[in-house]
Design a protein around this motif. Structure first.
Motif, PDB file in Angstrom:
ATOM      1  N   SER A  31      30.516 -82.404 -52.373  1.00 38.69           N
ATOM      2  CA  SER A  31      29.136 -82.828 -52.174  1.00 38.69           C
ATOM      3  C   SER A  31      28.772 -83.877 -53.210  1.00 38.69           C
ATOM      4  O   SER A  31      28.978 -83.671 -54.398  1.00 38.69           O
ATOM      5  N   GLU A  32      28.249 -85.028 -52.770  1.00 40.27           N
ATOM      6  CA  GLU A  32      27.837 -86.095 -53.668  1.00 40.27           C
ATOM      7  C   GLU A  32      26.539 -86.702 -53.153  1.00 40.27           C
ATOM      8  O   GLU A  32      26.203 -86.585 -51.980  1.00 40.27           O
ATOM      9  N   THR A  33      25.802 -87.383 -54.032  1.00 41.35           N
ATOM     10  CA  THR A  33      24.595 -88.091 -53.626  1.00 41.35           C
ATOM     11  C   THR A  33      24.709 -89.538 -54.075  1.00 41.35           C
ATOM     12  O   THR A  33      24.831 -89.823 -55.258  1.00 41.35           O
ATOM     13  N   THR A  34      24.689 -90.488 -53.133  1.00 38.68           N
ATOM     14  CA  THR A  34      24.857 -91.905 -53.453  1.00 38.68           C
ATOM     15  C   THR A  34      24.547 -92.748 -52.234  1.00 38.68           C
ATOM     16  O   THR A  34      24.545 -92.261 -51.113  1.00 38.68           O
ATOM     17  N   ASN A  35      24.283 -94.067 -52.417  1.00 36.54           N
ATOM     18  CA  ASN A  35      24.130 -94.983 -51.297  1.00 36.54           C
ATOM     19  C   ASN A  35      25.442 -95.652 -50.924  1.00 36.54           C
ATOM     20  O   ASN A  35      25.552 -96.262 -49.871  1.00 36.54           O
ATOM     21  N   GLY A  36      26.421 -95.615 -51.816  1.00 35.79           N
ATOM     22  CA  GLY A  36      27.744 -96.123 -51.527  1.00 35.79           C
ATOM     23  C   GLY A  36      28.775 -95.080 -51.897  1.00 35.79           C
ATOM     24  O   GLY A  36      28.715 -94.498 -52.979  1.00 35.79           O
ATOM     25  N   ARG A  55      36.055 -90.672 -39.538  1.00 35.13           N
ATOM     26  CA  ARG A  55      34.818 -90.563 -38.759  1.00 35.13           C
ATOM     27  C   ARG A  55      33.704 -90.065 -39.674  1.00 35.13           C
ATOM     28  O   ARG A  55      33.809 -88.978 -40.243  1.00 35.13           O
ATOM     29  N   LEU A  56      32.648 -90.855 -39.815  1.00 36.98           N
ATOM     30  CA  LEU A  56      31.454 -90.429 -40.544  1.00 36.98           C
ATOM     31  C   LEU A  56      30.379 -90.089 -39.523  1.00 36.98           C
ATOM     32  O   LEU A  56      30.085 -90.880 -38.621  1.00 36.98           O
ATOM     33  N   ARG A  57      29.804 -88.889 -39.671  1.00 36.23           N
ATOM     34  CA  ARG A  57      28.756 -88.429 -38.768  1.00 36.23           C
ATOM     35  C   ARG A  57      27.636 -87.785 -39.580  1.00 36.23           C
ATOM     36  O   ARG A  57      27.870 -87.259 -40.673  1.00 36.23           O
ATOM     37  N   GLN A  58      26.432 -87.829 -39.053  1.00 37.31           N
ATOM     38  CA  GLN A  58      25.358 -87.057 -39.662  1.00 37.31           C
ATOM     39  C   GLN A  58      25.678 -85.570 -39.530  1.00 37.31           C
ATOM     40  O   GLN A  58      26.308 -85.139 -38.562  1.00 37.31           O
ATOM     41  N   ALA A  59      25.232 -84.781 -40.522  1.00 40.25           N
ATOM     42  CA  ALA A  59      25.605 -83.366 -40.568  1.00 40.25           C
ATOM     43  C   ALA A  59      25.146 -82.611 -39.330  1.00 40.25           C
ATOM     44  O   ALA A  59      25.794 -81.654 -38.908  1.00 40.25           O
ATOM     45  N   LYS A  60      24.042 -83.045 -38.716  1.00 43.02           N
ATOM     46  CA  LYS A  60      23.528 -82.364 -37.526  1.00 43.02           C
ATOM     47  C   LYS A  60      23.976 -83.039 -36.230  1.00 43.02           C
ATOM     48  O   LYS A  60      23.473 -82.719 -35.148  1.00 43.02           O
ATOM     49  N   TYR A  61      24.926 -83.944 -36.355  1.00 43.31           N
ATOM     50  CA  TYR A  61      25.435 -84.648 -35.178  1.00 43.31           C
ATOM     51  C   TYR A  61      26.122 -83.682 -34.214  1.00 43.31           C
ATOM     52  O   TYR A  61      26.833 -82.767 -34.618  1.00 43.31           O
ATOM     53  N   GLU A  88      22.017 -94.864 -45.033  1.00 38.15           N
ATOM     54  CA  GLU A  88      20.647 -94.375 -45.102  1.00 38.15           C
ATOM     55  C   GLU A  88      20.626 -92.972 -45.692  1.00 38.15           C
ATOM     56  O   GLU A  88      21.624 -92.249 -45.677  1.00 38.15           O
ATOM     57  N   SER A  89      19.467 -92.582 -46.227  1.00 42.35           N
ATOM     58  CA  SER A  89      19.338 -91.246 -46.804  1.00 42.35           C
ATOM     59  C   SER A  89      19.625 -90.188 -45.748  1.00 42.35           C
ATOM     60  O   SER A  89      19.254 -90.335 -44.584  1.00 42.35           O
ATOM     61  N   GLY A  90      20.292 -89.128 -46.176  1.00 37.24           N
ATOM     62  CA  GLY A  90      20.590 -88.040 -45.257  1.00 37.24           C
ATOM     63  C   GLY A  90      21.863 -87.318 -45.635  1.00 37.24           C
ATOM     64  O   GLY A  90      22.527 -87.650 -46.627  1.00 37.24           O
ATOM     65  N   GLU A  91      22.204 -86.309 -44.840  1.00 40.89           N
ATOM     66  CA  GLU A  91      23.413 -85.527 -45.054  1.00 40.89           C
ATOM     67  C   GLU A  91      24.458 -85.929 -44.019  1.00 40.89           C
ATOM     68  O   GLU A  91      24.146 -86.073 -42.835  1.00 40.89           O
ATOM     69  N   VAL A 110      23.182 -88.345 -49.192  1.00 41.76           N
ATOM     70  CA  VAL A 110      22.767 -89.659 -49.677  1.00 41.76           C
ATOM     71  C   VAL A 110      21.283 -89.618 -50.003  1.00 41.76           C
ATOM     72  O   VAL A 110      20.460 -89.266 -49.151  1.00 41.76           O
ATOM     73  N   GLU A 111      20.943 -89.964 -51.246  1.00 41.36           N
ATOM     74  CA  GLU A 111      19.558 -90.017 -51.695  1.00 41.36           C
ATOM     75  C   GLU A 111      19.144 -91.471 -51.911  1.00 41.36           C
ATOM     76  O   GLU A 111      19.981 -92.320 -52.232  1.00 41.36           O
ATOM     77  N   PRO A 112      17.844 -91.784 -51.755  1.00 38.71           N
ATOM     78  CA  PRO A 112      17.394 -93.167 -51.969  1.00 38.71           C
ATOM     79  C   PRO A 112      17.668 -93.644 -53.394  1.00 38.71           C
ATOM     80  O   PRO A 112      17.482 -92.899 -54.359  1.00 38.71           O
ATOM     81  N   ASP A 113      18.142 -94.875 -53.520  1.00 35.00           N
ATOM     82  CA  ASP A 113      18.293 -95.556 -54.810  1.00 35.00           C
ATOM     83  C   ASP A 113      19.326 -94.925 -55.727  1.00 35.00           C
ATOM     84  O   ASP A 113      19.354 -95.209 -56.930  1.00 35.00           O
ATOM     85  N   ASP A 114      20.188 -94.071 -55.211  1.00 33.50           N
ATOM     86  CA  ASP A 114      21.263 -93.536 -56.040  1.00 33.50           C
ATOM     87  C   ASP A 114      22.353 -94.589 -56.209  1.00 33.50           C
ATOM     88  O   ASP A 114      22.584 -95.416 -55.324  1.00 33.50           O
ATOM     89  N   PRO A 115      23.067 -94.579 -57.334  1.00 39.27           N
ATOM     90  CA  PRO A 115      24.147 -95.552 -57.535  1.00 39.27           C
ATOM     91  C   PRO A 115      25.342 -95.231 -56.652  1.00 39.27           C
ATOM     92  O   PRO A 115      25.477 -94.126 -56.130  1.00 39.27           O
TER      93      PRO A 115
END
Length: 538
Positions: A31-36, A55-61, A88-91, A110-115
């Motif tokens: 688990s990580e939080t970042t925009n990249g 494959r990258l998917r949203q957690a609720k996909y 974009e922000s989300g899991e 992913v959180e807003p404005d995280d490095p």
């Protein structure tokens, strides 16, 4: 809304399912939080996982959500690395699969404005398929099975009811079963674990319930750290918006069921159910909690055509030793109900009792010489001889330490009680006729919660503090008065005279006619404490 009806039998090939705390965060292993996000994978021998499908998917996909949900399909480079940027922000879930039987599943937030962040190198592991047999409403011509966060779907065979989901990475999953004719007819199954290191019998679930969720009871060193098996144990289950979908269950007395790993119904009591506030407290009688292991139970919820069966007397069974159990959730203005069939309901005395947030939801604050009287308790189930067998327990928080006694549970000063004495000690005392008090003690302190358990077993006596044995060497404090069985039990005051008032908070006061074991007492403490690691809700 009509629902799928029947049962599902999940059968693994190469792997079996079991819930595990290693997957408590949902699908994947990190688990990580970042925009990249930069991800690298290798095989077990260290070779880069080059050219693997990503494959990258949203957690609720879900598979049928391809139009509206964020999705990225790509491959790893020659060094087994892939970079995602500008997310974009989300899991999200990231599946990396070489399509030759090796894969890994990673979860990230992913959180807003995280490095930007580089994840630790992940190791590809062997994939597995799992199969199931579904018995559903024959009016539904076809049923699809999908996996949240993965590009997976399977059709249930209309004749045999069988389905298979293939090439699955190791991880924790939630399944969606839905009618192809009417997508509103659906059921989610949570807490399905795929891991080659765990084994479990095939899983059978009644699909007529809209919400099906697995609960893991963890007694390993990473959980409650209890090594002996405990039977008929009342476990507190805390539900919140983070682990339960209250939108599926809106009633104040909801229709729910708990099942053990064999599919047998478990008794439960609702202490609190607040759907608008998305919080609930329930006590569930677990038939067997395995020591140093994982025990799985299931909660079923959301049916509208049955009534709830909250039953405190079945959970706190007198046949299992419970003679009085007070959750103290009344708020201090009305009767303090006993959960057992004995109905030793307490009567508040004075105006200084108030409901406050305690260890297990609401408890009581004691002030201004207020206390609780238990009528008709002088004789019978709460009266024990001097060399009898019983256990007293309570969560306590005292406001002050001084030279005054503070009673927690009292059956007269000349029979038995649990208190803080004038030497600033937690004290279990049992009076011996014409001889004096048999005492076991441990240091007390103000301003913190303590779980106290006092055990009497014949001539043996034990005091446990926060699940740990504090004193097993009783000391006699001499007196020559006769033992006195004539007084009712009181909570927060000495029962034979108006003295020794408790000042502070209490929760979950119990009296049992059993000498509870060290493992039982430790499990109570580990389960009931607010930062518990025993109950894992998938």
């Amino acid at each position: 809304m009509r629902l799928l009806r029947g049962s599902i039998l999940l059968i693994t090939t190469a792997l079996l399912f079991r819930c595990s705390p290693d997957f408590a965060g949902g699908p994947g292993s990190g688990s990580e939080t970042t925009n990249g996000i930069t991800v690298a994978v290798v095989y077990p021998d260290g070779t880069p996982g080059a050219g693997a499908l990503v494959r990258l998917r949203q957690a609720k996909y879900l598979y049928d959500d391809a139009v509206t949900s964020k999705k990225i399909d790509t491959v790893t480079n020659s060094s087994g690395t892939i970079l995602f940027s500008g997310l974009e922000s989300g899991e999200y879930t990231i599946e990396i699969n070489d399509t030759r039987g090796w894969a890994v599943l990673i979860s990230c937030k992913v959180e807003p404005d995280d490095p930007d962040s580089v994840l630790p190198v992940n190791t590809l592991r062997r994939t597995s398929s799992f199969s199931g047999v579904v018995d559903w409403d024959t009016q539904q011509a076809s049923v699809s099975v999908m996996v949240y966060g993965l590009e997976r779907t399977a059709e249930v065979d209309p004749v045999t009811g069988e389905f298979t989901l293939a090439d699955m990475p190791e991880g924790a999953y939630m399944l969606r079963l839905s009618s192809n004719e009417n997508p509103e007819i659906r059921t989610d199954i949570r807490g399905i674990i795929v891991s080659d290191s765990l084994q479990q019998k095939p899983l059978s679930i009644d699909l007529s319930w809209p919400l099906i969720q697995k609960i893991v009871l963890n007694t390993t060193e990473n959980g409650a750290d209890v090594h002996e098996t405990v039977t008929d144990f009342p476990a507190v289950i805390r539900l919140s918006s983070s682990n339960f979908d209250f939108s599926r269950v809106t009633e104040s007395n909801p229709a729910i069921r708990f099942l053990n790993q064999h599919g047998d119904t478990l008794p439960y009591q609702i202490e609190l159910w607040d759907s608008p506030g998305a919080t609930a407290l329930l006590w569930v009688k677990i038939d067997t909690v395995k020591g140093n292991d994982l025990t799985t139970i299931t909660i079923l919820a959301g049916k509208s055509d049955i009534t709830g069966k909250s039953d405190g007397a079945a959970v706190f069974d007198t046949g299992n030793g419970f003679q009085a159990v007070w959750h103290l959730q009344s708020g201090g203005k009305g009767p303090v109900f006993d959960a057992t069939v004995n109905s030793f309901d307490g009567t508040p005395q004075g105006t200084g009792l108030s409901g406050v947030e305690c260890i297990i939801g609401k408890g009581l604050r004691f002030a201004d010489s207020a206390y609780i009287k238990i009528p008709n308790s002088a004789e019978g189930a709460l009266s024990y001889p001097e060399e009898g067998t019983f256990t007293l327990s309570a969560w306590v928080y005292t406001d002050k330490i001084d030279t005054l006694y503070q009673e927690i549970i009292s059956k007269s000063n000349f029979q038995y009680g649990l208190q803080m004495n004038r030497y600033s000690q937690w004290n279990l005392y049992v009076y011996k006729n014409l001889t004096g008090w048999t005492c076991t003690d441990d240091s007390a302190a103000a301003g913190s919660w303590y779980y106290l358990s006092g055990v009497r077993s014949g001539k043996n006596q034990f005091l446990y503090v926060n699940g740990v044995l504090a004193d097993s060497n009783p000391v006699i404090k001499v007196d020559s008065i006769r033992i006195d069985y004539s007084h009712n039990v009181m909570i927060g005051r000495r029962s034979d005279i108006a003295d020794r008032y408790f000042s502070g908070m209490m929760d979950e006061v119990r009296i049992s006619d059993r000498a509870r074991s060290a493992s039982w007492i430790k499990l109570c403490y580990q389960n009931q404490r607010k930062d518990q690691k025993f109950v894992i809700i998938k």
